[in-house]
Design a protein around this motif. Sequence first.
Motif: not given
Length: 431
Positions: A297-321
């Motif tokens: 509802s607020t969208g994909w923010t810069d804070e989300d991007k920073q935290m997402f960089n801490l995770i291995q993308e190949e084993k991750t499913i991104v979900v917008g709630n």
Amino acid sequence: MEPIVALATPWGVGALHVIRISGDASKNTVEAFLNKPLQKPRHASLRYFSSEKVEDQVVAIWYSEPHSYTGEEMVEIMCHGNPAIAELIIETLLDAGMKPAQPGEFTFRAFLNGKMDLTQAEAVNDLILARSTELLKAGENTLKGKLSDRIASLRNKVLNVLAFLQAAMDFPEDVEESSIEEQLREILVETEDLIESAKTAEILRKGISLVIAGRPNVGKSSLMNALVGMERSIVSQIPGTTRDYIEQYTVLGKIPVNVVDTAGLRHTDDPIEQEGVKLALRRIEEADLVIFLYDASTGWTDEDKQMFNLIQEEKTIVVGNKIDKGKGTEQHPKAYFVSAKEKTGIDRIIEAIHQLMNITEPPKLLVSQRQMGLLEKTLGDVHDALEHLGVYAEVAADDLFSALRNLTTLIDGDVEEDLLSTVFSNFCIGK
């Protein structure tokens, strides 16, 4: 072999208990405590079992050698389901000279007596422990010898290629190496298929760890509750409510899953919350799969991007709630959208989990970790043979000899005592 005895049904109160006996003079030893002898093999006979310790009306079945599960003379006694009765009958037989069976000893004797090969013996335990209909069917196929047939066929193909290669070395003008390469590639495809089936079976057998991660207040606890079908995590509008991780076992589609709800990922000066974030990152690192959740509802923010960089993308499913509140301007390009509050879109997440774990169809066969390890070695050997073919034919032949040894070990060859101990030690007593 010396006779062994064990309870073959779970311990506790029930309608019946089954006591299993196998080995030399099993029938004579049991008949010493029955009011009548057992006259016909494979016939259930109503008898009275009587000793100084116990008396009970039982049903006994005698299996003559070699027409039994173990290939030895066997007797099975069905007594009333009071555990005290079963225990006293077993004590009576132990006093008469029998030995208590070790885990897997009945199946081990069946293997030694040629009633089944090693792949079938391992399938017995997997069949007992199967937690889904898919695994049951795969276990039944393996117990019928279908895995043994596949491996034996693969072994024959390797053997034929090896003979062909040796002929090519001796008579190069009569044998084309291109045909050898084609056969090796067919062996690779078949071996890879078995390994993929093994990986699928392993996931369905053991399950996976699924961690829900994301910034505070994006609905991680609500999503966990929606996935497990119960109010397992506390839901609050206050950011940073979850300080520790919370986990719950469930089954999503076909996959057993341990779902873990973690502390929100953010920079904070609160020392307790900092520890929660560290613990969350540790669980993310250990997870088989991660759902990275953000507030759509607020969208994909810069804070989300920073935290997402801490995770291995190949084993991750991104979900917008929180799509029940609408969608912000910017969204992650590969996001799945849900409303955890209204429990919409959950099925798509479960489908995504199956796709990412490569569970597209049920396994046709059960392949153990030991078997998978040998198949992976075989795969490596055949890859090496392909690389060496045409340059170092003798080395390619050695590679195929190694593959042949691995495939032989899989079903019936060169089996060492410590290997057998490892295979059968995880069985339940009585099997």
